[in-house]
Design a protein around this motif. Structure first.
Motif, PDB file in Angstrom:
ATOM      1  N   THR A   1       0.836  -1.190   0.000  1.00  0.00           N
ATOM      2  CA  THR A   1       0.000   0.000   0.000  1.00  0.00           C
ATOM      3  C   THR A   1       0.878   1.250   0.000  1.00  0.00           C
ATOM      4  O   THR A   1       2.085   1.187   0.247  1.00  0.00           O
ATOM      5  CB  THR A   1      -0.924   0.031   1.231  1.00  0.00           C
ATOM      6  OG1 THR A   1      -0.118   0.005   2.423  1.00  0.00           O
ATOM      7  CG2 THR A   1      -1.853  -1.161   1.243  1.00  0.00           C
TER       8      THR A   1
ATOM      9  N   GLU B   1      -3.863  -2.950  -8.401  1.00  0.00           N
ATOM     10  CA  GLU B   1      -5.132  -2.247  -8.181  1.00  0.00           C
ATOM     11  C   GLU B   1      -6.298  -3.009  -8.834  1.00  0.00           C
ATOM     12  O   GLU B   1      -7.085  -2.434  -9.595  1.00  0.00           O
ATOM     13  CB  GLU B   1      -5.058  -0.818  -8.744  1.00  0.00           C
ATOM     14  CG  GLU B   1      -3.988   0.063  -8.140  1.00  0.00           C
ATOM     15  CD  GLU B   1      -4.331   0.587  -6.749  1.00  0.00           C
ATOM     16  OE1 GLU B   1      -5.383   0.196  -6.209  1.00  0.00           O
ATOM     17  OE2 GLU B   1      -3.553   1.383  -6.204  1.00  0.00           O
TER      18      GLU B   1
ATOM     19  N   ALA C   1      -9.928  -1.490  -8.350  1.00  0.00           N
ATOM     20  CA  ALA C   1     -10.191  -0.076  -8.670  1.00  0.00           C
ATOM     21  C   ALA C   1     -11.261   0.026  -9.747  1.00  0.00           C
ATOM     22  O   ALA C   1     -11.216  -0.671 -10.759  1.00  0.00           O
ATOM     23  CB  ALA C   1      -8.910   0.604  -9.126  1.00  0.00           C
TER      24      ALA C   1
ATOM     25  N   THR D   1      -2.145  -2.027  -3.985  1.00  0.00           N
ATOM     26  CA  THR D   1      -3.437  -1.377  -3.806  1.00  0.00           C
ATOM     27  C   THR D   1      -3.326  -0.140  -2.929  1.00  0.00           C
ATOM     28  O   THR D   1      -2.446  -0.050  -2.066  1.00  0.00           O
ATOM     29  CB  THR D   1      -4.451  -2.370  -3.189  1.00  0.00           C
ATOM     30  OG1 THR D   1      -5.734  -1.742  -3.090  1.00  0.00           O
ATOM     31  CG2 THR D   1      -4.003  -2.835  -1.804  1.00  0.00           C
TER      32      THR D   1
ATOM     33  N   ASP E   1      -6.291   0.631  -1.504  1.00  0.00           N
ATOM     34  CA  ASP E   1      -7.504   0.344  -0.741  1.00  0.00           C
ATOM     35  C   ASP E   1      -7.129  -0.410   0.540  1.00  0.00           C
ATOM     36  O   ASP E   1      -6.630  -1.539   0.493  1.00  0.00           O
ATOM     37  CB  ASP E   1      -8.429  -0.505  -1.615  1.00  0.00           C
ATOM     38  CG  ASP E   1      -9.783  -0.770  -0.969  1.00  0.00           C
ATOM     39  OD1 ASP E   1      -9.841  -0.902   0.271  1.00  0.00           O
ATOM     40  OD2 ASP E   1     -10.781  -0.859  -1.701  1.00  0.00           O
TER      41      ASP E   1
END
Length: 222
Positions: free
Chosen positions: A35, A165, A168, A196, A198
């Motif tokens: 991340t 990702e 996404a 990611t 997220d």
């Protein structure tokens, strides 16, 4: 399996140091999420791990082999044989059916047509798309296209699956389906690296590392 040792990447044209003295170990069967904020170096790291880009300093070991200084042709061969990619925008061939898209990596490796289509059909059934094999990408939802991409990523039994990702732009239900599939790949023994932004997606991984201004936190295992 994957090991970066004091790895750095500098883009000399812009003077940007995208990766700074990174040490990262990903063992066989790991599920690791990476991340970081936009511009932290996540995409550069994915490109390096996926043999799409090379380091300007340090080493990259893939199954014990230092691939840092290999020529482009050798990197391309290793990439097709050892790396499975799941991209944010799917990267499916629009004129091909789901079955043909999944079988494509095997076609590039010279696998006979009947064998590669049988393997592709098996994986499309695994991701819940047995009824969509003859559909082209434009006839599939975003979540369905990403499931096709996941099947394609593992069709050649790669050493590692790199997911950049993958949730996404997907609605929450489709994103959960994709994360469930990635988790299933890990439980089946596959090595998965998830790039990611997220936090929820990152939390699904077995281990989480963070990039900040090209510096990696939590990359080593002992």
């Amino acid at each position: 399996m994957l090991k970066l040792i004091h790895a750095s990447k500098i883009y000399h044209e812009s003077g940007v140091c995208a990766l700074r003295d990174i040490n990262l170990t990903v063992r066989t069967g790991d599920y690791v999420s990476v991340t970081g904020a936009s511009g932290s170096g996540k995409s550069t790291l994915m490109h390096v791990l996926g043999l799409l880009d090379t380091l300007t300093g340090g080493s990259y070991l893939l199954d014990g082999e230092d691939v840092s200084r290999l020529p482009p042709q050798a990197l391309a061969r290793l990439r097709s044989e050892r790396i499975g990619f799941v991209f944010q925008r799917f990267q499916l061939m629009p004129g091909m059916t789901a079955l043909e898209n999944v079988a494509l990596p095997l076609a590039l490796q010279g696998v006979a047509r009947a064998a590669r289509l049988a393997r592709a059909a098996e994986l499309l059934e695994m991701v819940g798309l047995s009824g969509r094999m003859d559909h082209k990408p434009g006839q599939l939802s975003g979540g369905q296209q990403q499931r096709v991409a996941i099947a394609r990523a593992v069709v050649a039994s790669p050493a590692v699956v790199l997911a950049d990702e993958p949730t996404a732009g997907l609605d929450p239900a489709a994103a959960e389906e994709v994360l469930s599939l990635l988790g299933g790949l890990h439980r089946a023994g596959n090595t998965v690296v998830l790039i990611t932004h997220d936090r929820h997606a990152a939390a699904c991984a077995e281990r989480r590392v963070t990039l900040e201004n090209g510096v990696l936190h939590g990359g080593q295992t002992f």
